[in-house]
Each structure stands twice: as C-alpha cells, then as structure tokens.
Design a protein around this motif. Structure first.
Motif: not given
Length: 488
Positions: A217-219, A121-123, A214, A199, A119
């Motif tokens: 899960a994403d960062y 991560l958006l970070s 969020t 957002r 995965k």
C-alpha cells in the motif's frame, strides 16, 4: 546524408524522447520542449547535455546543437541526454503533473473515467539517500549496503560482474525503467527489517501480514510472507533483544536494579543441577514504599505470556487513595501451580510489614487456594469478588496494561513494566500536586453524592461514635470502628 539521433529530454522528473536528424534545428527543439510542457517558453528555459565524459555542455543555439549531434555520431552513441531547466527568476508551475496533451491518442483514458488522487509512495525518498561523491555513512558498511539497496529498488541500478559501480553522480535519475515492477529481487528481509524497525519498537505485536500489506500500500512493492516474517523477526531482535539471550541478562538486570534502586526486592530461582531458569520475582522500592499508604488489600492474578518460551506472569496489585491501579509486585514463572504461588506469596511476604493484616482478592487461580494459608495464615481471602471491586478500573487492569508487552523477551518485559510504573507514578504525582481537597477526588465525589442522596434521612445519636440512621431500612453506624449494620 542525414543520420538519426535520439534526444532524451528531461525536465524535473519527466522525460520524453525525440528522434532527430542532422538537419534538425535548435528552434525546432525549443518548440518541441515548450509544446510538451505548457508552462515553458523559449525565453524561460536553458538547456545542456551530457555525453559520455562530457557533462553540463551548454545547448543555447543551432551551432551548439549541430556540434552535439556530430559529437554523438563520432563517439558512436544512439542517444544523448538533454536536460531542460527554467532560468532563475521565472515561475515554475505544475507542468510536471500536467504536461500538454497534443492529441487524443496520448490522453490517459483510465484517469478520465476512474479518477483518483495521485499517491506518493513512501519509497520515493529512497532515491535521495545517496546525495554526492564523498558522502559519509556513519553506520559503516552496513548502513551503506542498506542505503544502496533502497536506492537500487527505487531507481534501478545496473549490475556488472556482481558489483555495483558508482562512477559519476548526477541528481537526475535516468538509470531505471519508466515502469517499475512491484517485485524486486533486492527487497530482502534485511531491508524489510530496516524499514519496519521503528514500527516494531512501538507495536511489538506487528504481524508479517500487516508488514506485507504496508509494503504494497505505501511502497508499491510485493513481498512474500516468509520475507515479511523474517524481517519482523530481525527487527524485533534488533529492537528488543533475542529471546534466549534475554534469560542470561536477568542476573545482570537484577544486580543493576538492587544497585541503582536500593530497597527493591528481587529473587531469581534457577535449577541447581541444570542452571536452567525457573522463576523471577521483583518488587521495586517505590512500589514497596507506596503500598504502605494503600489499604491492606491486594488483588492476585495470573496471565499467560506470549513470547517464544511462554510462561505465566503472577501479579499482586493494590489500589491507591484515588482508586487507581497500583502494582506492588510481580513474578514470571513457568506455569500456575501451588508450588509457584507458594513461592510468589513467600517472596511477597518479605516486602509487606508483619503488623498488617492483609486481605487478598482473587479468582480461583490454579494452586492459589492451597498456597495462601501457608504464606499468610492470618489473612482474609475473598474469592470471586475481584470483578466487583475492580469494576471502576476495568480499562486499567494489569493484564490489559501489559497487553502488548507480553510478547517481549523476559528482560525487556520486566524493564518495560518498570518504565510504565515509573511513568504512571510521575503522572499521578503531577496531577495530585494540583488537588486542593482534603481527600482524593474520587472519594470526594462519592461523599458529595451520598450526602445529596441521603440528606433527607433522620439520624439518632446513641453516643459519640454510634448513630442510628432511619432510612428505608434503618441501620446502626459506628464511626469509631468504621462499621455499619448493613455490612457495606
């Protein structure tokens, strides 16, 4: 006598450490690197090292390796950064994701028995926000602080004397730890606000718990509910304005609408003693003019607002020629009451032609029964019929239309409704320009269905306007007066 030195070998985003002695040879270093990353060979790589103020020093043979080790010893360091790169013209495969495994002890057994996809991560993009010395930040100090905070969270930055120092820039990030924890003290509400601002703009109802999920899960970052709530609050105020200030902007907004949209009717009612806001009425010029071509039928309703100071939204909605929702006017008041409904209907009477005999349909809204005869004494008023008439437009009901917007500050709410009305009219205009029928498609379909289902009926003519239809229940139809004995 030999001495020990740590070589931090870096290839792309992967690193490993070699503990070497002075007698360690260049060929041995190349062999270690190629064994670690399978797609590399002695002929395909080039290496250089960084040591204190010495940067990009070539490392191509045994003599340069020995000079590097002696230089490191003389400076007094315990480790030297060695950067491995592929020579131009060679193919780079996926060794970064699949390095060679030398023995069973190095195998990641968790991945073997619990297989899952990697995965991203958006970070991960935060480490690229700082690109070079002399970089310009158009947003000034605020933008730089935000970028630096994101960079520090992702890469790890050493702090000295409560200040950050950016002395030298390289594209290889080796300042952070190999394992980044999910909690970071630099992850404050300002950074959360910056990340979720778009957002919040699109989904005003975003909850702090959604934001916390969020970030995890994403960062891959943990934030408390309080930090998430404060970040959402700051983002909402930045996107939509402050709730209290929004009331002060109403007067300016009303003046702007009447100046740039002539023909609109707006009235703001304040308490004369305290200058406190009481209620706001608006009917845009396009809505007033468009209602002239609708049936003289209005649906009245009230719905509660969810913004900080609550209140009620009173609406008057018509149907266009194709049975579509057509907002005519709306008002924001403190509550549903006879006084507020009387005021709303009085303002509404100013935008409806006097020669039209209106019919109103509503639920048993609080105070509306008493207010109706005062403003429209000759109008018809139907109770409890609204849902039967609006069945075909349940999904298009006004309350559902502004479900998200009910959380916005008052001025932003009014302008968002204006924008939705404008977009709706534009879309319907484009669709209508493609019609070829004489009547609207909805009624064209109804007419065809009625004709097909009733074509077997016999009709007797009484005169030019009156006909008797012989069906399962015979009825008399007066086409001149548009009435039928069945009362439908």
């Amino acid at each position: 006598m030999d001495f020990f030195m740590l070589l931090l070998c870096c290839y792309g985003s992967n690193m490993f450490v070699i503990n070497v002695v002075q007698s360690f040879s260049f060929d041995e270093l190349v062999k270690c690197v190629c064994n670690k990353w399978c797609d590399l060979s002695a002929d395909s790589i080039t290496m250089f090292y960084r040591l204190s103020e010495y940067t990009n020093c070539h490392l191509d043979n045994n003599e340069e390796l020995q000079n590097m080790l002696l230089l490191g010893k003389s400076i007094g360091v315990e480790g030297i950064d060695v950067v491995v790169e592929q020579k131009l013209g060679t193919n780079r495969h996926s060794s970064l994701a699949n390095p060679c495994i030398e023995d069973e002890d190095q195998t990641n057994l968790l991945r073997r028995y619990c297989a899952h996809s990697e995965k991203v991560l958006l970070s991960s993009v935060w480490e690229n926000d700082i690109t070079h010395i002399g970089q310009c930040f158009t947003g000034g100090a605020f933008e730089f602080r935000t970028v630096l905070c994101k960079y520090a969270v992702q890469c790890g930055v050493q702090r000295a004397n409560q200040f950050f120092y950016l002395k030298r820039w390289t594209k290889i990030h080796s300042c952070g730890a190999d394992v980044r924890t999910s909690k970071n003290p630099r992850l404050n509400s300002d950074l959360v606000s910056n990340v979720v601002s778009e957002r919040i703009r699109d989904i005003p109802l975003t909850r702090p718990t959604d934001v916390a999920y969020t970030f995890k899960a994403d960062y891959g970052l943990d934030i408390s509910y309080h930090v998430a709530w404060l970040g959402v609050k700051k983002a909402r105020e930045a996107m939509h304005g402050d709730y209290l200030t929004s009331f002060d902007q109403l007067k300016w907004y009303g003046d702007a609408v009447q100046h740039y949209n002539p023909g609109s009717h707006i009235n703001i009612d304040y308490d004369l003693k305290t200058s406190q806001f009481k209620r706001f009425f608006v009917a845009f010029a396009a809505c007033i003019n468009g209602f002239k071509y609708c049936r003289p039928l209005l649906f009245l309703d009230g719905t509660f607002l969810k913004e900080r100071y609550k209140g009620q939204l009173l609406t008057a909605t018509a149907k266009d020629g194709n049975q579509g929702l057509f907002p005519v006017a709306f008002a924001i008041v403190d509550s549903e009451s006879e006084s507020n409904w009387s005021w709303f209907l009085y303002e509404l009477s100013k935008v409806i032609a006097d020669d039209i005999r209106m019919t109103f349909v509503s639920d048993h809204n609080l105070g509306l029964l008493e207010a109706m005869p005062k403003a429209f004494p000759s109008a018809y008023h139907g109770w409890g019929q609204r849902y039967g008439e609006m069945t075909s437009n349940v999904d298009e009901s006004f309350n559902n239309w502004i479900k998200e917007e009910r959380n916005l500050p008052i001025t932003k709410l009014v302008d968002t409704i204006r924008n939705q009305i404008m977009c709706q009219m534009s879309e319907r205009r484009d669709i209508a320009n493609k019609w070829n029928e004489i009547i609207c498609p909805t009624f064209e379909t109804n007419l065809q269905d009625s004709f097909n289902s009733n074509r077997s009926w016999n009709v007797s003519k009484a005169n030019d306007d009156v006909f008797e239809v012989h069906s399962f229940l015979s009825v008399t139809v007066d086409v001149g007066r548009c009435v039928c004995s069945c009362y439908q």
